[in-house]
Every structure is written in C-alpha cells, then in structure tokens.
Design a protein around this motif. Structure first.
Motif, PDB file in Angstrom:
ATOM      1  N   LEU A 166       2.577  -1.030   4.416  1.00 20.06           N
ATOM      2  CA  LEU A 166       2.148   0.343   4.121  1.00 20.06           C
ATOM      3  C   LEU A 166       3.377   1.245   4.146  1.00 20.06           C
ATOM      4  N   ILE A 211       0.872  -1.183   0.000  1.00 20.61           N
ATOM      5  CA  ILE A 211       0.000   0.000   0.000  1.00 20.61           C
ATOM      6  C   ILE A 211       0.905   1.229   0.000  1.00 20.61           C
ATOM      7  N   SER A 232      -4.994  -0.655   5.149  1.00 19.61           N
ATOM      8  CA  SER A 232      -4.063  -1.407   5.989  1.00 19.61           C
ATOM      9  C   SER A 232      -4.784  -2.044   7.182  1.00 19.61           C
ATOM     10  N   ALA A 276       0.074   6.733   3.216  1.00 18.15           N
ATOM     11  CA  ALA A 276      -0.657   6.549   4.475  1.00 18.15           C
ATOM     12  C   ALA A 276      -1.617   7.708   4.722  1.00 18.15           C
ATOM     13  N   SER A 301       0.119  -7.017   4.709  1.00 20.76           N
ATOM     14  CA  SER A 301       0.408  -5.935   3.761  1.00 20.76           C
ATOM     15  C   SER A 301       1.525  -5.073   4.336  1.00 20.76           C
TER      16      SER A 301
END
Ligand SMILES: Cc1cc2nc3c(=O)[nH]c(=O)nc-3n(C[C@H](O)[C@H](O)[C@H](O)COP(=O)(O)OP(=O)(O)OC[C@H]3O[C@@H](n4cnc5c(N)ncnc54)[C@H](O)[C@@H]3O)c2cc1C
Length: 115
Positions: free
Chosen positions: A36, A13, A24, A16, A34
C-alpha cells in the motif's frame, strides 16, 4: 536522480484512504501479499467518515476491525446535533437562516446499538 529500487509484489494498492486501507486489511486477512502506497505522510487531518454504514461495520467485524473502529470513534455527544444553515456568517437577508434542525444519526437521546 535517486536510485531506482524495483519492488515485486502481487498487488499494488495506490492510496491509503478508506478503500485502500480496507483492501490492504482484507487482503492481509486472506494471506495475500500487497503493498500500500500513499503520497501523504499520514492519514487525512480532516474527518471524512462521520457515519459508517451498517454493512461496512458488519464487514469490519468479520475482519476483526469493528472493536478498534468503535474505540477510535468520536463520542456520541459530539455527534448529537445537526443544523442546516444558509451560511455561517454574513448579514444579508438570506444569511444565517436555519432551514432545519433534524435529529442527527447519533442523537444522544437515542438508544445505542453496536452491530
Ligand atoms: C467532509 C467529508 C465528510 C464525509 N463524511 C462521510 C461519512 O460520514 N460517511 C461516509 O461513508 N463517507 C463520508 N465521506 C466520503 C468518504 O470520505 C469517501 O467516500 C472516502 O474517503 C473515499 O475513500 P477512497 O479511499 O476511495 O478515497 P480517498 O479517501 O480520497 O483516498 C484516496 C487516497 O489516495 C491518495 N492518492 C491519490 N493519488 C495518489 C497517488 N498518485 N499516489 C499515492 N497516493 C495517492 C490520496 O492522498 C488519498 O489518501 C466524507 C467525505 C468528506 C470530504
């Protein structure tokens, strides 16, 4: 040139912001790994979500996040006034004219309901 480290994750990802942080959290809830990444060291220093949609809060509640959002949110008293001005400064004929003072979404005199 620094050392290159290879990280193998099922989902990457990038960013943020609200979307990345939500993705997330939701993936973690589903047990899906995952990673981030964010180019800045912290979250935004400016408010970028004064109001949160009801459906968003329903989804946050589903994922056990709603109470933490309520706990961190600005007090209603800080959100109770809204004013539309042509500008904040200046002395021209069209400067600092108020076009509207709508009751804002978190007006302090309204009953408060949590979703
Ligand atoms: C002043 C203001 C008020 C707002 N008020 C509201 C509101 O009241 N309610 C509401 O619902 N919405 C509001 N919004 C809109 C809301 O903030 C956005 O819709 C939301 O932030 C979008 O989220 P996002 O995660 O898609 O993008 P962003 O929040 O923009 O996040 C993207 C992130 O990706 C990072 N990034 C970008 N490129 C890279 C890269 N190459 N590598 C690593 N990281 C990267 C950025 O640094 C950033 O942190 C407001 C926006 C502003 C500016």
């Amino acid at each position: 040139m620094g050392e290159i480290r290879v990280v193998d994750v099922p989902i990457l990802i990038v960013g943020a912001g609200g979307s990345g942080l939500a993705a997330s959290n939701f993936l973690a809830d589903l047990g899906i790994e995952s990673l981030l990444i964010e180019r800045h060291a912290s979250t935004s220093i400016l408010p970028k979500a004064h109001g949160i949609n009801q459906r968003t809060m329903e989804i946050f509640r589903h994922h056990g996040l709603a109470d933490r959002v309520y706990a961190e949110s600005a007090p209603r008293e800080n959100m109770g006034k809204c004013i539309w001005l042509t500008s904040l400064g200046g002395n021209g004929p069209m400067d600092r004219k108020c076009s509207s003072r709508p009751t804002s979404w978190a007006a302090a005199d309204r009953p408060h309901s949590k979703i």
